[in-house]
Design a protein around this motif. Structure first.
Motif, PDB file in Angstrom:
ATOM      1  N   THR A   1      -9.953  10.375  -5.894  1.00 35.34           N
ATOM      2  CA  THR A   1     -11.155   9.653  -5.500  1.00 35.34           C
ATOM      3  C   THR A   1     -12.386  10.451  -5.882  1.00 35.34           C
TER       4      THR A   1
ATOM      5  N   PRO B   1     -13.668   8.289   1.582  1.00 31.65           N
ATOM      6  CA  PRO B   1     -12.772   7.184   1.238  1.00 31.65           C
ATOM      7  C   PRO B   1     -12.071   6.614   2.472  1.00 31.65           C
TER       8      PRO B   1
ATOM      9  N   TRP C   1      -6.250  13.617  -0.337  1.00 34.63           N
ATOM     10  CA  TRP C   1      -7.329  13.188  -1.220  1.00 34.63           C
ATOM     11  C   TRP C   1      -7.641  14.305  -2.193  1.00 34.63           C
TER      12      TRP C   1
ATOM     13  N   VAL D   1      -8.764   4.292   3.975  1.00 35.02           N
ATOM     14  CA  VAL D   1      -7.361   4.108   3.619  1.00 35.02           C
ATOM     15  C   VAL D   1      -6.737   3.148   4.618  1.00 35.02           C
TER      16      VAL D   1
ATOM     17  N   ARG E   1      -7.669  16.195   3.531  1.00 35.65           N
ATOM     18  CA  ARG E   1      -6.660  15.250   4.009  1.00 35.65           C
ATOM     19  C   ARG E   1      -7.068  14.666   5.350  1.00 35.65           C
TER      20      ARG E   1
ATOM     21  N   PRO F   1      -4.271   9.016  -4.589  1.00 35.65           N
ATOM     22  CA  PRO F   1      -5.028   9.983  -3.784  1.00 35.65           C
ATOM     23  C   PRO F   1      -6.278  10.488  -4.494  1.00 35.65           C
TER      24      PRO F   1
ATOM     25  N   ARG G   1     -10.197  19.087  -2.487  1.00 42.55           N
ATOM     26  CA  ARG G   1      -9.027  18.534  -1.798  1.00 42.55           C
ATOM     27  C   ARG G   1      -9.275  18.522  -0.288  1.00 42.55           C
TER      28      ARG G   1
ATOM     29  N   ASN H   1     -10.483  15.150  -5.434  1.00 46.18           N
ATOM     30  CA  ASN H   1     -11.608  14.788  -6.290  1.00 46.18           C
ATOM     31  C   ASN H   1     -11.636  15.760  -7.467  1.00 46.18           C
TER      32      ASN H   1
END
Length: 348
Positions: free
Chosen positions: A262, A267, A341, A269, A321, A260, A319, A343
């Protein structure tokens, strides 16, 4: 057999509730009006959640009963819900605990032991936690100092980083055992942050992991990163929460990427949605969203349910999602899955 599992078995044998093989885990932090809105629910709103669960056919059960049933292939009552709290804030003892006892609802407390050891303001004391443990509250692990587990110290190797996290994990577990007599080997990831190396560390230590990406759980869920619904701030309103209480899991596998973590603002998926284990869903009704915007779906193999999510929205936070839902065939409930996700280059 643990008392929670015995009670669950007796309930199912008596035919008082329908049987299922899925559940929903909720996570709260503060139950107060004078704490940060992003991690708080007001006492009035929290009571409305409990009343809704009581009055609408939900079965609030212990987190351990839910996990053990799903891992062993056992049955759960339909509309099974487990309530959890993170951190150990004083409002849990002062406000939530009396409410939950009045409803006779079990719950779990994930503790960061360091602030409690130092008797920091707005945290519970060990005496209060001991009282809750004696009343049947499940006490579990949230690390010692609530760290960002993805962050390494300057010059720290991957092996040293993982060993440092392992030591903190086991230190917190030992403190909880010494203070409460409990050791369930459940970890709630601080901030909901993890990666494959951290999950491997949990697996080696024989822990179950709980995240903060939303969704229901079932037999095929990742028991090193089980989803929970965070219910605070704008997500605490009853209309939104009541939909989540009733959700069902997808039978879904993450194909790529593995992690998760990145640094990409958008991104992609790839997921594989297999035939449902609980209920039934029609993939032609699948919808996925990010930041409230629909995500374009690229079907790589519709027959086997393989789809690539390629959002057009960029994200600049630490963060976020992606959320996928589909209506359950034959009921008014929804299947729900989210992709987390993180970072870590973005400051908290």
């Amino acid at each position: 057999m643990p008392l929670r599992m015995l009670g669950l078995s007796l309930l199912l044998m008596a035919g008082q509730v329908g049987a299922s093989s899925s559940g929903v885990v909720l996570v709260y932090h503060h139950v107060a009006t004078d704490t940060p809105a992003s991690t708080s629910i007001s006492p009035a709103d929290f009571r409305s959640h409990l009343e809704y669960l009581r009055d609408n056919g939900f079965n609030v059960i212990g987190l351990d009963a839910m996990v053990e049933a799903l891992q062993s292939g056992g049955e759960l009552p339909d509309r099974a819900v487990a309530i959890t709290f993170d951190d150990g804030y004083s409002s849990i003892y002062e406000t939530a605990f009396p409410m939950l006892r009045s409803f006779d609802f079990p719950f779990t407390l994930f503790l960061s032991t360091g602030p409690i050891d130092r008797r920091l303001r707005n945290y519970m004391s060990w005496d209060q936690i001991g009282e809750m443990a004696s009343a049947g509250v499940l006490i579990a692990n949230h690390m010692v100092e609530h760290p960002h587990m993805l962050e390494r110290m300057e010059g720290e190797s991957e092996a040293s980083w993982i060993e440092r996290l392992r030591a903190e994990l086991l230190q917190a577990e030992q403190t909880i055992l010494e203070r409460t007599g409990q050791s369930h080997r459940y970890l709630a990831y601080p901030y909901g942050e993890f990666d494959p190396a951290i999950k491997d560390m949990l697996r080696e230590a024989d822990f179950i992991g709980f995240a903060q990406n939303s969704g229901a759980i079932g037999p095929s869920s990742d028991f090193l990163a089980l989803p929970r619904y965070p219910l605070a701030g704008s997500f605490a309103d009853l209309e939104s929460a009541s939909l989540k209480f009733a959700t069902l899991p997808f039978n879904v596998q993450l194909l790529e990427p593995e992690s998760p973590v990145t640094d990409a603002p958008t991104p992609a998926v790839t997921l594989q949605f297999s035939p449902a284990e609980v209920g039934a869903y029609d993939l032609t009704s699948l919808g996925c969203f990010a930041g409230g915007q629909p995500i374009p779906l690229v079907w790589l193999d519709r027959d086997t349910g393989i789809v690539r999510l390629e959002p057009e929205t960029s994200f600049s936070g630490r963060r976020w999602r992606y959320i996928c839902t589909a209506p359950d065939i034959g009921s008014r409930r929804f299947h729900w899955h989210s992709v987390q996700w993180i970072n870590p280059t973005i400051p908290e």
